[in-house]
Design a protein around this motif. Structure first.
Motif, short mmCIF file in Angstrom:
data_model
loop_
_atom_site.label_atom_id
_atom_site.label_comp_id
_atom_site.label_asym_id
_atom_site.label_seq_id
_atom_site.Cartn_x
_atom_site.Cartn_y
_atom_site.Cartn_z
N LEU A 262 0.81 -1.22 0.00
CA LEU A 262 0.00 0.00 0.00
C LEU A 262 0.84 1.27 0.00
O LEU A 262 0.50 2.25 -0.68
CB LEU A 262 -0.93 0.02 1.22
N TYR A 263 1.95 1.27 0.75
CA TYR A 263 2.68 2.52 0.99
C TYR A 263 4.10 2.55 0.39
O TYR A 263 4.69 3.63 0.32
CB TYR A 263 2.75 2.81 2.48
N TYR A 264 4.62 1.40 -0.02
CA TYR A 264 5.95 1.37 -0.62
C TYR A 264 5.92 0.89 -2.07
O TYR A 264 6.87 1.10 -2.81
CB TYR A 264 6.90 0.46 0.18
N GLY A 265 4.87 0.18 -2.44
CA GLY A 265 4.75 -0.28 -3.82
C GLY A 265 5.46 -1.57 -4.13
O GLY A 265 5.68 -1.90 -5.29
N PHE A 266 5.84 -2.35 -3.10
CA PHE A 266 6.48 -3.64 -3.34
C PHE A 266 6.12 -4.60 -2.20
O PHE A 266 5.62 -4.19 -1.15
CB PHE A 266 8.00 -3.51 -3.45
#
Length: 401
Positions: A262-266
């Motif tokens: 959700l917040y780092y993309g990985f």
């Protein structure tokens, strides 16, 4: 001195802008023995020479960091720069930081730092409904949508705060796209620090933010040092001996995979994330079990689970981890299996011992396999699909113009 770059630059996801931020940090009193590298299209940090466990890999003066809070002309010059504009003091800390980044994006003083950032990570909030369905998780789809609308609301809050403190003839200087760009970078780059008498602060730290995440056995840790060689500073320390060129990694936090996505993309898969959790409820587990493993009690599973809940036992959102099931889940499942094997329709605690832990764990393993089978692809297959699609996208971009 701090080293610079160990690969070519492309100005987007590569090492573009990194040489400048290394020079800038050194001019501000920073130091270290790290360099920027590129491996499989991913930027990262590596040690520039052999180091021993405990060696300082990087020192970043606090004055070179952007922190939460709103700017004050009387701030101590050795403190982190409170990035938020004065009119944003009632807004959330991450919104303050994002607005501070936008204010400084074209500022000559901060351009070397902010200009070193690659393109903002693509987060679930950026995906359309069809793409989100690929997650095979309705709850995750709802959360991603919630993040999208939360950002929309915070953008409106920021614009209203601006309008309340400026003349009506002065328009709000940033678009919603600008705001989403800044928020994506804040989420994926900010670190939390205990700064002694300065309190707890969230900081954007130049060069440190090039380091990649390791869920287990990171090669470095960061912390605040009040008496570094450059004064009060954020320092990065080696956790073990390393030879020149080895990757410098640290933990972004003990988060579940959902949080990382959700917040780092990985999603950290190699090695698997030991802090990942999969929330399950007892009815979901029991519905997956064959009758010979968990014969349904006369009043039905729903009544049995409700009876447990009335006793104050957790029956929903139980955090299932890859390494071990939570004790409360084993307890509740054992009580239910006991109730299914005799007359204890309410799952009395006094008969819990009659069901062995081995039987409980076998039932749990069967239920987990059944739940996993409800998903069309595994995490590894999803990663392969994503890499294939990214390769296709890059190939298409290379042919433009």
């Amino acid at each position: 001195p701090i080293s610079s770059v160990d690969a070519g630059s492309d100005g987007t996801g590569g090492t573009g802008g990194v040489e400048e931020v290394f020079r800038w940090l050194q001019e501000q009193g920073g130091s270290g023995q790290v360099k920027c590298t590129m491996a499989d299209g991913l930027r990262g940090l590596a040690v520039s020479k052999d180091v021993r466990a405990g060696d300082v890999l990087l020192e970043v003066p606090l004055a070179c960091t952007l922190g939460d809070g709103c700017s004050s002309s009387s701030a101590d010059k050795t403190d982190p720069v409170a990035a938020g504009p004065p009119w944003a003091k009632e807004l959330p800390w991450n919104v303050q930081l994002a607005l501070g980044v936008l204010q400084r994006r074209d500022d000559e003083e901060w351009r070397p730092f902010i200009g070193s950032w690659p393109d903002a990570p693509i987060l679930p909030k950026d995906l359309d409904e069809e793409e989100l369905q690929e997650a095979q998780d309705e709850d995750f789809e709802v959360k991603a949508g919630g993040v999208f609308f939360w950002l929309e609301e915070r953008f409106e809050d920021a614009r209203e705060a601006w309008e309340d403190s400026h003349d009506a003839s002065v328009p709000f200087p940033w678009s919603e796209e600008d705001f989403r760009w800044a928020m994506a970078h804040v989420w994926s780059r900010v670190c939390r620090f205990e700064l002694g008498t300065r309190g707890t602060r969230r900081l954007l730290v130049p060069v440190l933010d090039l380091g990649n995440h390791a869920s287990t056995e990171p090669t470095a840790v960061f912390e605040f040092s009040p008496e570094a060689s450059c004064g009060a500073a954020v320092c990065l320390f080696a956790t073990r001996d390393m030879t020149a060129g080895e990757a410098v990694t640290y933990s972004y936090g003990e988060h579940a995979n959902e949080h990382f996505l959700l917040y780092y993309g990985f999603v950290p898969l190699h090695p698997p994330n030991p802090y990942d959790v999969f929330p399950v409820n007892l009815l979901q587990l029991l519905s997956c079990l064959p009758a010979d493993v968990a014969p349904e009690p006369s009043k039905g599973w729903q009544a049995a689970v409700k009876a447990l809940a009335l006793q104050g036992i957790q029956v929903t959102a139980l955090p299932l981890r890859a390494d071990a099931p939570p004790a409360e889940l084993i307890q509740a499942l054992r009580m239910l299996l006991q109730s299914s094997g005799g007359s204890a329709g309410s799952g009395e605690v006094s008969k819990v011992a009659e069901v062995t832990e081995a039987r409980v764990l076998r039932a749990l393993a069967l239920a987990c396999r059944a739940i996993e089978g409800q998903h069309e692809t595994t995490a590894e297959e999803d990663e392969t699909l994503l890499q294939t699609q990214q390769s296709k996208d890059l190939a298409g971009l290379s042919g433009v113009g």
